[in-house]
Design an enzyme around this catalytic site. Structure first.
Site, short mmCIF file in Angstrom:
data_model
loop_
_atom_site.label_atom_id
_atom_site.label_comp_id
_atom_site.label_asym_id
_atom_site.label_seq_id
_atom_site.Cartn_x
_atom_site.Cartn_y
_atom_site.Cartn_z
N ASP A 20 0.86 -1.28 0.10
CA ASP A 20 0.05 -0.15 0.13
C ASP A 20 0.69 1.05 -0.03
OD1 ASP A 20 -2.31 1.74 0.42
OD2 ASP A 20 -1.74 1.91 2.44
N ASP A 22 -0.78 5.01 0.62
CA ASP A 22 -1.13 6.08 1.42
C ASP A 22 -1.17 5.67 2.92
OD1 ASP A 22 -1.45 7.96 -0.46
OD2 ASP A 22 -3.02 6.77 -1.34
N ASP A 195 -1.82 -0.34 5.77
CA ASP A 195 -2.48 0.17 7.09
C ASP A 195 -3.85 -0.14 7.29
OD1 ASP A 195 -3.18 2.05 4.85
OD2 ASP A 195 -4.22 3.43 6.46
MG LIG Z 1 -3.39 3.19 2.87
#
Ligand SMILES: [Mg+2]
Length: 218
Positions: A20, A22, A195
């Site tokens: 990922d 962001d 996240d």
């Molecule tokens: Mg993310």
């Protein structure tokens, strides 16, 4: 700031990483807040409206775009937020204003992001051990290409899958299978690092891919 998770990643026997961008490779919120404030100020000045009118129109526009484009990359489009909020305020489209909002937001955002040192160490480890890396990211392709360059990912990463390209967002299986297809690897050879519990972790685990959650505490 505290970054938790990278130290737990076990790369033994792994041939590919789905990664990922962001809020995994850099903290999202601080950059978003600065960019949002800059874009709001620019548009308020351009249109001659106050912050109350702006905020109210922005909320309507963002909710509408999210609703109409749910699960698609364009649901996060700052150009569409700008276009619709101007339409709410003026009752018509203003091309310059839509583009101004998008341009100020992303130009400001990209000036503030830096690759986390923990992420850099992880990516160096992948490079040293010839582990392939594919970015797996929910947003339009153009901006994610710009982020990849600004974060210096070109030296570490071989592939990207954006949700614009896949036509769906994480946790949809198509995002993950497209990434594995590009790396020519199967779930047992890969891990996912991200996240979001709902998008990154559950999406990967549904396909039998081991997943690691990163937490950035700003
Ligand atoms: Mg993310």
């Amino acid at each position: 700031m505290q970054v938790l998770g990278f130290e737990l990643i076990d790369l033994i026997g792994i041939k590919g990483v789905l990664l990922d961008i962001d809020n995994t490779l850099y903290p999202y919120q601080p950059s978003h807040q600065v960019a949002q404030a800059a874009a709001a100020t620019a548009l308020q000045e351009y249109l001659g409206v106050d912050s109350v009118a702006f905020e109210s129109a922005y909320k309507v526009a963002r909710t509408r775009v999210h609703h109409d484009l749910e699960g698609q990359a364009a649901s996060h489009s700052r150009l569409l937020y700008g276009q619709k909020l101007v339409e709410v305020l003026l009752g018509r489209t203003d091309f310059e204003a839509s583009l101004l909002f998008d341009r100020v937001y992303w130009d400001t955002f990209l000036k503030t992001i830096n690759l986390l040192p923990e992420a850099k160490v992880f990516l160096e480890q992948c490079r040293e051990t010839n582990i392939k890396v594919c970015l797996l990211t929910d947003l339009t392709a153009a901006i994610q290409h710009r982020k990849a360059i600004v974060l210096g990912l070109a030296d570490y990463v071989q592939y990207m899958v954006s949700s614009e390209e896949a036509g769906v967002e994480k946790p949809a299986a198509a995002m993950f299978t497209l990434g594995m297809e590009k790396m020519d690897l199967s779930p047992a050879d890969c891990i996912m690092v991200g996240d979001s519990l709902e998008k990154d972790i559950k999406g990967a685990e549904a396909l039998g891919i081991r997943a690691y959650q990163i937490s950035i505490l700003v």
